[in-house]
Design an enzyme around this catalytic site. Structure first.
Site, PDB file in Angstrom:
ATOM      1  CG  HIS A  31       9.714 152.826  19.776  1.00  0.00           C
ATOM      2  ND1 HIS A  31      10.347 153.923  20.325  1.00  0.00           N
ATOM      3  CD2 HIS A  31      10.392 151.738  20.190  1.00  0.00           C
ATOM      4  CE1 HIS A  31      11.362 153.508  21.057  1.00  0.00           C
ATOM      5  NE2 HIS A  31      11.418 152.193  20.995  1.00  0.00           N
ATOM      6  N   GLY A  32       7.283 154.498  16.384  1.00  0.00           N
ATOM      7  CA  GLY A  32       6.117 154.801  15.553  1.00  0.00           C
ATOM      8  C   GLY A  32       6.295 154.379  14.108  1.00  0.00           C
TER       9      GLY A  32
ATOM     10  CB  THR B  39      19.439 138.323  24.891  1.00  0.00           C
ATOM     11  OG1 THR B  39      20.559 138.727  25.686  1.00  0.00           O
ATOM     12  CG2 THR B  39      18.151 138.677  25.619  1.00  0.00           C
TER      13      THR B  39
ATOM     14  CG  ASP C  25      18.412 142.944  27.351  1.00  0.00           C
ATOM     15  OD1 ASP C  25      17.334 143.525  27.553  1.00  0.00           O
ATOM     16  OD2 ASP C  25      18.729 142.453  26.253  1.00  0.00           O
TER      17      ASP C  25
ATOM     18  CB  THR D 243      30.845 135.026  17.844  1.00  0.00           C
ATOM     19  OG1 THR D 243      30.434 135.620  19.081  1.00  0.00           O
ATOM     20  CG2 THR D 243      29.823 135.359  16.752  1.00  0.00           C
ATOM     21  NE  ARG D 244      32.032 136.426  23.678  1.00  0.00           N
ATOM     22  CZ  ARG D 244      30.978 137.210  23.445  1.00  0.00           C
ATOM     23  NH1 ARG D 244      30.932 137.947  22.355  1.00  0.00           N
ATOM     24  NH2 ARG D 244      29.981 137.245  24.302  1.00  0.00           N
TER      25      ARG D 244
ATOM     26  CB  SER E  85      11.922 146.409  18.086  1.00  0.00           C
ATOM     27  OG  SER E  85      10.903 147.368  18.342  1.00  0.00           O
ATOM     28  CB  CYS E  86      11.083 143.992  22.579  1.00  0.00           C
ATOM     29  SG  CYS E  86      12.271 145.331  22.870  1.00  0.00           S
TER      30      CYS E  86
ATOM     31  N   GLY F 135      16.309 144.642  15.375  1.00  0.00           N
ATOM     32  CA  GLY F 135      17.484 145.498  15.315  1.00  0.00           C
ATOM     33  C   GLY F 135      17.898 145.839  13.901  1.00  0.00           C
TER      34      GLY F 135
ATOM     35  CG  HIS G  64      11.121 148.265  26.906  1.00  0.00           C
ATOM     36  ND1 HIS G  64      12.273 149.005  27.011  1.00  0.00           N
ATOM     37  CD2 HIS G  64      11.414 147.252  26.039  1.00  0.00           C
ATOM     38  CE1 HIS G  64      13.214 148.475  26.250  1.00  0.00           C
ATOM     39  NE2 HIS G  64      12.717 147.409  25.653  1.00  0.00           N
TER      40      HIS G  64
END
EC number: 1.2.1.59
Length: 337
Positions: free
Chosen positions: A194-195, A11, A171, A34-35, A139-140, A110, A219
């Site tokens: 997030h904070g 993604t 997602d 990986t695949r 992060s987003c 992440g 979001h």
């Protein structure tokens, strides 16, 4: 022309690869999978050299008729820097490999800040990653918060932020995640992550709480900001209009929901219908005493993509001025502001 390796073509990775390929001062020297799935085939169709992330699976790619250029180890030998876009927790494990190879690396939100040692947001703390070996793009959701909080802090001085984050459940392609019919406190206590994540790049007082809802599109943030100097609504609008990667939208124009914002993104004609900018509802901007209120949305699949490009320039010391890097990235990616 700096050589950039993309470890993880999912993604985030596929979007970052395309963004790097649009720049005139860096290039993609390879991506990893990986695949041997459809994304691996699409990477080859786009002209990217494909490398296997797990050496033992090379034969799986060969059996599937997918040509590979080697393993991740081979890819790293050709790169000046690697952008790790692997799933949560894998990047921290890969850090040891990057250190052994002597290659600089950028990680995604992440991963834990403590594992990488440094976090990055283009507007908030570009300079801190300049010339460093490793950094982590926040992060987003954190990126979305920083995009609007940083200019407010610079303009009016933030005393305290309280934000309620409505998180998408998954997602669009994540068929195994949910919820389908529930609202989940995430977590059912303060603060959400997030904070603290914002504080890794921006020195402000902030508390956040979050819920997960059954949607896949975006979001949504509800933000309350106590400031030192009380602005007018027009003052805030002026600040947001002057802030890169922030756009003002209006419900009067039919943009009343995240669904309609994504429809707007489709009309922009971008690949994958991405919205790199943070849209803020103009009507939501309100000032009561010394407190600012506003609502914004975050396209979780794409808002962090331009930050990854800027992080390359910072770490490799390609551009010292954050605004020059931001403007260069924005122009190449046709970002609205």
């Amino acid at each position: 022309m700096k050589a950039v390796a993309i470890n993880g073509y999912g993604t985030v990775g596929k979007r970052v690869a395309d963004a790097i390929a649009q720049q005139d001062d860096m290039k993609v020297i390879g991506v990893s999978k990986t695949r041997p799935d459809f994304e691996a085939r699409m990477a080859l169709k786009k002209g990217y050299d494909l490398y296997v992330a797990i050496p033992e699976r090379v034969k799986l790619f060969e059996k599937a008729g997918i040509e590979v250029a080697g393993t991740v180890d081979d890819m790293l030998d050709e790169a000046d820097i690697v952008i790790d876009c692997t799933p949560e927790g894998i990047g921290a494990k890969n850090l040891k490999m990057y250190k052994e190879k002597g290659i600089k690396a950028i990680f995604q939100g992440g991963e834990k800040h403590e594992d990488i040692g440094l976090s990055f947001n283009s507007l908030s703390n570009y300079e801190e990653s300049y010339g460093k070996d490793y950094t982590r793009v926040v992060s987003c959701n954190t990126t979305g918060l920083c995009r609007t909080l940083k200019p407010l802090h610079d303009s009016f001085g933030i005393k305290k932020v309280r934000a309620v984050i409505v998180r998408r459940g998954a997602d669009p392609a994540q068929v195994s995640k949910g919820p389908i019919n529930a609202i989940i406190p995430n977590p059912p206590k303060l603060p959400s992550h997030h904070g603290p994540d914002v504080k890794t790049v921006l020195d402000i007082n902030i508390d956040t709480m979050a819920v997960i809802v059954p949607t896949t599109l975006m979001h949504q943030h509800n933000v309350m900001v106590e400031v030192e100097e009380t602005p007018t609504v027009d003052d805030i609008i002026d600040v947001f209009e002057d802030t890169p990667r922030v756009i003002l939208i209006s419900a009067e124009d039919g943009l009343t929901s995240t669904a309609e914002i994504m429809e707007y993104a489709k009309e922009l004609g971008r690949s994958r219908n991405d919205l790199f900018e943070i849209p803020v509802w103009r009507e939501s901007i309100t000032v009561v005493d010394n407190e600012i209120y506003y609502m914004q949305a975050v396209h979780q699949e794409s808002d962090i993509v331009p930050e990854n490009v800027d992080a390359v320039r910072a770490i490799l010391e390609m551009e010292e001025d954050k605004y020059k890097s931001i403007n260069k990235t924005n122009k190449a990616m046709n970002i609205l502001q």
